[in-house]
Design a protein around this motif. Sequence first.
Motif, PDB file in Angstrom:
ATOM      1  N   UNK A  99      56.035  53.038  48.110  1.00 40.99           N
ATOM      2  CA  UNK A  99      54.809  52.807  48.636  1.00 40.99           C
ATOM      3  C   UNK A  99      53.820  53.765  47.996  1.00 40.99           C
ATOM      4  N   UNK A 100      52.713  53.422  47.294  1.00 43.81           N
ATOM      5  CA  UNK A 100      51.635  54.291  46.695  1.00 43.81           C
ATOM      6  C   UNK A 100      50.762  54.681  47.856  1.00 43.81           C
ATOM      7  N   UNK A 101      49.647  55.348  48.058  1.00 47.52           N
ATOM      8  CA  UNK A 101      48.709  55.536  48.838  1.00 47.52           C
ATOM      9  C   UNK A 101      47.702  54.211  48.790  1.00 47.52           C
ATOM     10  N   UNK A 102      47.300  54.006  49.893  1.00 49.61           N
ATOM     11  CA  UNK A 102      46.402  52.748  49.860  1.00 49.61           C
ATOM     12  C   UNK A 102      44.962  53.179  49.527  1.00 49.61           C
ATOM     13  N   UNK A 103      44.155  52.196  48.914  1.00 48.81           N
ATOM     14  CA  UNK A 103      42.926  52.442  48.689  1.00 48.81           C
ATOM     15  C   UNK A 103      42.158  52.271  49.649  1.00 48.81           C
ATOM     16  N   UNK A 104      42.113  51.644  50.837  1.00 46.46           N
ATOM     17  CA  UNK A 104      41.317  51.745  51.974  1.00 46.46           C
ATOM     18  C   UNK A 104      42.136  51.853  53.375  1.00 46.46           C
ATOM     19  N   UNK A 105      41.209  52.418  54.290  1.00 50.21           N
ATOM     20  CA  UNK A 105      41.933  52.834  55.531  1.00 50.21           C
ATOM     21  C   UNK A 105      42.640  51.586  56.222  1.00 50.21           C
ATOM     22  N   UNK A 106      42.142  50.487  56.147  1.00 43.76           N
ATOM     23  CA  UNK A 106      42.910  49.315  56.925  1.00 43.76           C
ATOM     24  C   UNK A 106      44.033  49.027  56.203  1.00 43.76           C
ATOM     25  N   UNK A 150      48.119  45.082  50.570  1.00 46.30           N
ATOM     26  CA  UNK A 150      47.848  44.758  49.289  1.00 46.30           C
ATOM     27  C   UNK A 150      47.365  46.091  48.430  1.00 46.30           C
ATOM     28  N   UNK A 151      46.750  46.985  49.111  1.00 44.56           N
ATOM     29  CA  UNK A 151      46.103  48.053  48.392  1.00 44.56           C
ATOM     30  C   UNK A 151      47.139  48.622  47.959  1.00 44.56           C
ATOM     31  N   UNK A 186      42.836  42.274  42.596  1.00 45.32           N
ATOM     32  CA  UNK A 186      41.636  41.269  43.015  1.00 45.32           C
ATOM     33  C   UNK A 186      41.500  41.203  44.494  1.00 45.32           C
ATOM     34  N   UNK A 187      42.356  41.126  45.421  1.00 46.63           N
ATOM     35  CA  UNK A 187      42.196  41.153  46.650  1.00 46.63           C
ATOM     36  C   UNK A 187      41.597  42.350  47.099  1.00 46.63           C
ATOM     37  N   UNK A 188      41.858  43.275  46.564  1.00 45.07           N
ATOM     38  CA  UNK A 188      41.282  44.682  46.956  1.00 45.07           C
ATOM     39  C   UNK A 188      39.820  44.795  46.601  1.00 45.07           C
ATOM     40  N   UNK A 189      39.602  44.320  45.218  1.00 47.10           N
ATOM     41  CA  UNK A 189      38.067  44.295  44.972  1.00 47.10           C
ATOM     42  C   UNK A 189      37.331  43.154  45.686  1.00 47.10           C
ATOM     43  N   UNK A 190      37.919  42.040  46.161  1.00 46.93           N
ATOM     44  CA  UNK A 190      37.335  41.315  46.927  1.00 46.93           C
ATOM     45  C   UNK A 190      37.156  41.667  48.227  1.00 46.93           C
ATOM     46  N   UNK A 192      36.487  44.773  48.999  1.00 49.03           N
ATOM     47  CA  UNK A 192      35.529  45.770  48.840  1.00 49.03           C
ATOM     48  C   UNK A 192      34.169  45.154  48.783  1.00 49.03           C
ATOM     49  N   UNK A 193      33.925  44.186  47.974  1.00 50.14           N
ATOM     50  CA  UNK A 193      32.746  43.257  47.922  1.00 50.14           C
ATOM     51  C   UNK A 193      32.423  42.876  49.129  1.00 50.14           C
ATOM     52  N   UNK A 194      33.197  42.249  50.014  1.00 51.54           N
ATOM     53  CA  UNK A 194      32.778  41.618  51.203  1.00 51.54           C
ATOM     54  C   UNK A 194      32.422  42.707  52.102  1.00 51.54           C
TER      55      UNK A 194
END
Length: 201
Positions: A99-106, A150-151, A186-190, A192-194
């Motif tokens: 497990x790597x650190x997640x990009x978003x708190x969610x 996914x992050x 791609x899901x993380x970028x999506x 973030x965009x949303x």
Amino acid sequence: MDERQKNALARRQKFLCGLTCWAVAGFVALVLVIALLRSEAWSFVQAVFAAGVVFLASGAVFTLLFCRPLPGPVPVGSAGRAPSASQPMAAPSAAPPAAQPAASPEAAPTAAAGDAPAGAATDAVEDLQRIRGVGPKLAQSLLDRGVTGVAQIAQWSEADVAWWDENLEGFRGRVSRDGWVEQASALVAQDAAEGDAARNG
């Protein structure tokens, strides 16, 4: 190198290793026969019989010692689970790049699936199932090993992908074959965009 080429290479290496081990055992047996015959205490039949026994025993021992697959990386986490993002990780050759650190708190990882509230575990399974090819069973297996979103997968390195490809029981090779890191990115970028659109909307 695809999965079929890796398997063919592994079979070839195992065959060559076995052949080398038995050749060394044959050499040891030949030296033993010569030594026993020169001692004049052994008859030819006795020397050949003893050398045959040594040949079989040493060939089997050499093959078991040198030709079995090496064990994979040992997880750093407790109870056989892969470490979570909050635990320090060793180099990829010494421990599983889990497990790597997640990009978003969610998508921030919990300590382990068993420690997470039921709602968080359900959310994590649903988040992981957004990756094409990840069903409920595989998502639960990832969650049990400390992967909660996914992050995390989007942050995996090539070494991480290789480790997970080898160590996902029943799903070997799936990570690279289905392009999980690309899908997760791609899901993380999506997401973030949303999130940006919702804040600006």
